[in-house]
Design an enzyme around this catalytic site. Structure first.
Site: not given
Ligand code: CTP
Length: 396
Positions: A269, A202-205
């Site tokens: 994101a 995943s990502n930091h959004s």
């Protein structure tokens, strides 16, 4: 925002103290009006100390002040009565103007928000619903009570909504309806792509920017759908939220929701890749280190751009770390967007998680506007102003 907070007699009066605080946190100057019964639940001193102003409750005070209720009503940008008892609803609906609170509401020219809160049978009573209908007809905003345990111990509808919800209702009531009649879709947050039953990519959004955009669209009167990846935020007031996890789920939900949309804002994101195979059992560390094969996810913005109607405004986001303007413009052209909102991770105060942002808005005709560092909710307002100008053809 100059706000009159009216408090009537009900157990939920304690929540009005928090509402006062939340209004102040959001820059409001608050003056409080109480009925005599409200004072049986929360002391006048609490409200006067926190608001920094004397509480107004004596309609007949001979203190030399001229028509205090008229002055207060003329001062206000918004009036919110929370909790609003069955008794006060009835007085407002029938014009029985025998106390400071009702006199102030009747003298107001600004938006009025009422939060009825009472016990189960009182709320169910046809008289309460008739009075609420009458008050809606006067143009007042009625915020429905929530369902849960009531002070009597009964379970049902009648609880005053939390201060955060009421705060949003006040903002919605005072915001000019510059998106009225429009259908808006916003995507927000990350997508999450499972690797095995325990791990994911995943990502930091955190979704804050997209949620602020959806909240502002709803305040401005748009029928708003928010397609959200997994985040820790409550659904914004007045917004239909569709919760998804993966990029493919976001693709399906967004394309479906966007069919009749006037504006689509792709703030999410989205993970560009997902594991080719999702293991059904946990990858064990004693096995050989795994090589994770990835396959591309659909590019939602690109697909929306391919099928875009001329009446639809498609807004993308671009998150860059270098050569920002060139890369953002190339995304705008490649994905057939009308506008792209550029976030550069090199800007102090921009990016994931924080409450502020710094962005540059680029349009397909070569226009460029940089918005100075501001809170995400302020940036959301400015982005909507630009989208509206762009749709009118007045954006330079
Ligand atoms: N986007 C999308 N679907 C994807 C990837 C991105 O809809 N699979 C959208 C984002 O929501 C955003 C825009 O495309 O509006 C640009 O996203 P960004 O992550 O900045 O760029 P990418 O297109 O993914 O390209 P790169 O990762 O190479 O920068």
């Amino acid at each position: 925002m100059k706000t009159v907070l009216g408090v009537t007699g009900g157990v939920a009066a304690y929540k009005a103290v928090y509402l006062l605080r939340r209004l102040q946190d959001n820059g409001a100057d608050v003056r409080v009006v109480m009925t005599e019964s409200a004072k049986k639940f929360v002391g006048e001193l609490t409200f006067s100390a926190l608001s920094g102003h004397a509480v107004f409750s004596e309609l007949w005070a001979a203190n030399g002040e001229r028509s205090a209720h008229v002055q207060l009503a003329n001062w206000a940008d918004a009036v919110v009565v929370a909790p609003c008892s069955a008794n006060t609803l009835a007085k407002l609906a029938t014009g029985l103007c025998d106390n400071a609170l009702v006199a102030t509401v009747f003298s107001a020219h600004c938006p009025v928000v009422l939060a009825p809160a009472m016990d189960l049978e009182m709320y169910r009573h046809p008289s309460t619903h008739r009075n609420m209908e009458i008050l809606r007809g006067y143009g007042y905003t009625l915020v429905e009570p929530e369902t849960g345990y009531l002070a009597s111990g009964l379970l049902g509808q009648g609880r005053m909504p939390e201060p955060e919800t009421l705060l949003e209702a006040v903002f919605a009531a005072v915001t000019p309806k510059s998106l009225a009649g429009l259908r808006v879709v916003v995507t927000a947050g990350p997508t999450v792509e499972a690797l095995d039953p325990v791990r994911f990519l995943s990502n930091h959004s955190t979704g804050k920017m997209g949620y602020a955009l959806a909240a502002e669209a709803a305040r401005r009167g748009a029928r708003t759908t928010l397609v959200s990846g997994p985040v820790q935020l409550p659904a914004p007031y007045g917004v239909e939220r569709l919760c998804v996890t993966t990029a493919r789920q976001m693709f399906d939900a967004t394309t479906k929701a966007s069919v009749d949309a006037d504006v689509v804002v792709k703030c999410a994101a989205v993970a560009d890749f997902r594991p080719a195979n999702v293991r059904t059992t946990k990858i064990k560390k004693n096995d050989a280190p795994p090589v994770i094969e990835l396959v591309p996810n659909p590019d939602i913005l690109l697909e929306l751009g391919k099928n875009k109607k001329t009446s639809t405004t498609l807004v993308g986001f671009a998150l860059e770390t270098d050569d920002e303007i060139t890369r953002a413009l190339s995304k705008l052209r490649q994905k057939n967007a009308d506008l792209v909102v550029l976030n550069s991770l090199r800007d102090e105060g921009a990016g994931f998680g924080g409450d502020s942002n710094v962005v540059t808005i680029l349009d397909k005709h070569g226009g460029q506007k940089r918005l100075a560092k501001a809170s995400k909710s302020e940036i959301a307002k400015q982005i909507w102003n630009h989208i509206i100008e762009y749709r009118k053809g007045t954006w330079a």
